[in-house]
Motif scaffolding. Structure first.
Motif, mmCIF file in Angstrom:
data_model
loop_
_atom_site.group_PDB
_atom_site.id
_atom_site.type_symbol
_atom_site.label_atom_id
_atom_site.label_comp_id
_atom_site.label_asym_id
_atom_site.label_seq_id
_atom_site.Cartn_x
_atom_site.Cartn_y
_atom_site.Cartn_z
ATOM 1 N N ASN A 37 -39.701 -21.474 -13.588
ATOM 2 C CA ASN A 37 -39.980 -22.572 -14.057
ATOM 3 C C ASN A 37 -41.239 -23.235 -13.664
ATOM 4 O O ASN A 37 -41.310 -24.841 -13.466
ATOM 5 N N LYS A 38 -42.035 -22.660 -13.460
ATOM 6 C CA LYS A 38 -43.556 -23.074 -13.144
ATOM 7 C C LYS A 38 -44.356 -22.863 -14.219
ATOM 8 O O LYS A 38 -43.931 -22.133 -15.290
ATOM 9 N N LYS A 39 -45.655 -23.332 -14.184
ATOM 10 C CA LYS A 39 -46.530 -23.062 -15.369
ATOM 11 C C LYS A 39 -47.624 -22.183 -14.489
ATOM 12 O O LYS A 39 -48.141 -22.455 -13.725
ATOM 13 N N ALA A 56 -51.903 -26.203 -14.102
ATOM 14 C CA ALA A 56 -50.905 -25.123 -13.923
ATOM 15 C C ALA A 56 -50.471 -25.010 -12.365
ATOM 16 O O ALA A 56 -51.098 -25.489 -11.340
ATOM 17 N N ASP A 57 -49.402 -24.283 -11.935
ATOM 18 C CA ASP A 57 -48.886 -23.968 -10.347
ATOM 19 C C ASP A 57 -49.675 -22.812 -9.967
ATOM 20 O O ASP A 57 -49.824 -22.831 -8.872
ATOM 21 N N ALA A 116 -51.491 -20.250 -15.523
ATOM 22 C CA ALA A 116 -52.423 -20.378 -16.590
ATOM 23 C C ALA A 116 -53.273 -18.932 -16.703
ATOM 24 O O ALA A 116 -53.305 -18.484 -15.697
ATOM 25 N N ALA A 146 -41.088 -18.460 -16.886
ATOM 26 C CA ALA A 146 -42.095 -19.491 -16.651
ATOM 27 C C ALA A 146 -43.087 -19.924 -17.837
ATOM 28 O O ALA A 146 -42.755 -19.171 -18.751
ATOM 29 N N THR A 147 -43.630 -20.983 -17.844
ATOM 30 C CA THR A 147 -44.427 -21.362 -18.741
ATOM 31 C C THR A 147 -45.774 -20.788 -18.823
ATOM 32 O O THR A 147 -46.424 -20.824 -17.686
ATOM 33 N N VAL A 148 -46.141 -20.045 -19.930
ATOM 34 C CA VAL A 148 -47.743 -19.597 -19.998
ATOM 35 C C VAL A 148 -48.658 -20.575 -20.483
ATOM 36 O O VAL A 148 -48.417 -20.864 -21.776
ATOM 37 N N GLU A 149 -49.669 -20.960 -19.775
ATOM 38 C CA GLU A 149 -50.623 -21.781 -20.558
ATOM 39 C C GLU A 149 -51.910 -21.038 -20.747
ATOM 40 O O GLU A 149 -52.408 -20.237 -19.827
#
Ligand code: PRT
Ligand code: ZN
Length: 285
Positions: free
Chosen positions: A112-114, A152-153, A116, A134-137
């Motif tokens: 649940n983190k971002k 991002a984290d 990059a 996780a979210t991929v930026e």
């Protein structure tokens, strides 16, 4: 006669070593001039200088027959091309990193983190395989500033010395993938191109093999010869020549350089003297 088209990075971390490798293979090129296409004067190849990210596509489409890129770019591109040789230069790793004050206890941190990255395909696969959601930026450059500006984290980026991470207040926590320069090729080369490639590949392998090995010469008392031969990791039987000095011989062999450091003390203890280790320029197997 047709020429094998080789795509190399125009300017960047791979450029110099890619050209140097072809030169070590005996290929001659006209000097510099910033040209985008150049031909060798003594081998049937043409070089196209491109951005590394474009090379997989050019090779897949047979615009270039082969190319030199980082394995990271090969994997990320997901093109139908093949790695035909790993080249042992421009080694680096694709790693996950987080701000250095982060209390990181394991991969679950990224749930649940971002993150990059410029490598969404490699990272996406890695996260899926490890059941991390996780979210991929996706960003194309300066990935290391993403956590600092709140985008991002953590990041997933190429690391070599680690100093970029350090100077951006980040710490490396996981190696996702280890990379090096690779030679890639189109999967449907015609037989004429394949023949030129085979000839080039034979030379590349001779150059590579030479770099991994050293020629070793040492003097040994004759009564210690057997013992010293046992210590030397034998890829083939050593050459033994008598010395002018009574009761002594000179022994010549080829060994992996790294192995040499492991066995040097053993060799000395066994009575070896005058040990010389010299580079090999080409090694034909
Ligand atoms: O212009 P073009 O698109 O052709 O080049 P590029 O800028 O995309 O690539 P380039 O020249 O930077 O790198 C080409 C290839 O070299 C990469 O695909 C990797 O396979 C390999 N390589 C080896 C590296 C590094 N080392 C490296 N350190 N690629 C990039 N870096 C960058 C990294 O992105 C980070 O910004 O260097 C920084 C980290 O370095 P350290 O030493 O501070 O850890
Ligand atoms: Zn690039």
């Amino acid at each position: 006669m047709s020429k094998l088209k080789i795509a190399l990075q125009k300017s960047g971390r791979l450029s110099e070593k890619s050209v140097a490798l072809l030169e070590e293979c005996g290929l001659k090129f006209p000097n510099g001039g910033g040209k985008l296409i150049t031909e060798s004067s003594n081998f049937p190849v043409e070089i196209l200088f491109l951005r590394d990210d474009d090379i997989p596509q050019y090779v897949e489409q047979n615009v270039a027959h082969i190319g030199i890129i980082g394995e990271n770019v090969f994997l990320e591109s997901q093109k139908s091309i093949s790695i035909i040789e790993k080249l042992n230069f421009s080694g680096c790793r694709l790693s996950l990193a987080v701000p250095k004050e982060t209390d990181y206890e394991g991969l679950n941190f990224f749930n649940n983190k971002k993150i990059a990255t410029s490598y969404p395909n490699i990272l996406g696969k890695y996260l899926r395989e490890n059941n991390i959601s996780a979210t991929v930026e996706v960003i194309s450059g300066s990935v290391e500033i993403a956590p600092g500006i709140g985008l991002a984290d953590g990041i997933c980026d190429i690391v070599s010395s680690g100093s970029t991470l350090l100077s951006n207040g980040l710490k490396e926590v996981v190696t996702v993938f280890k990379s090096q320069a690779v030679l890639v090729a189109n999967q449907n080369l015609d037989s004429e191109m394949q023949q030129i490639l085979n000839k080039l590949l034979f030379r590349i392998r001779s150059v590579q093999k030479a770099k991994e090995n050293k020629y070793i010469l040492l003097n040994s008392p004759n009564d210690q010869l057997e013992k010293i031969i046992q210590i030397l990791p034998g890829m083939n039987s050593p050459t033994i020549l008598p010395l002018a000095k009574e009761g002594w011989s000179s022994l010549h062999s080829v060994i992996g350089e790294e192995k040499f450091w492991d066995i040097i003390d053993e060799l000395k203890e066994a009575g070896a003297e005058g040990i010389l280790v010299v580079p090999i320029e080409k090694m034909i197997l």
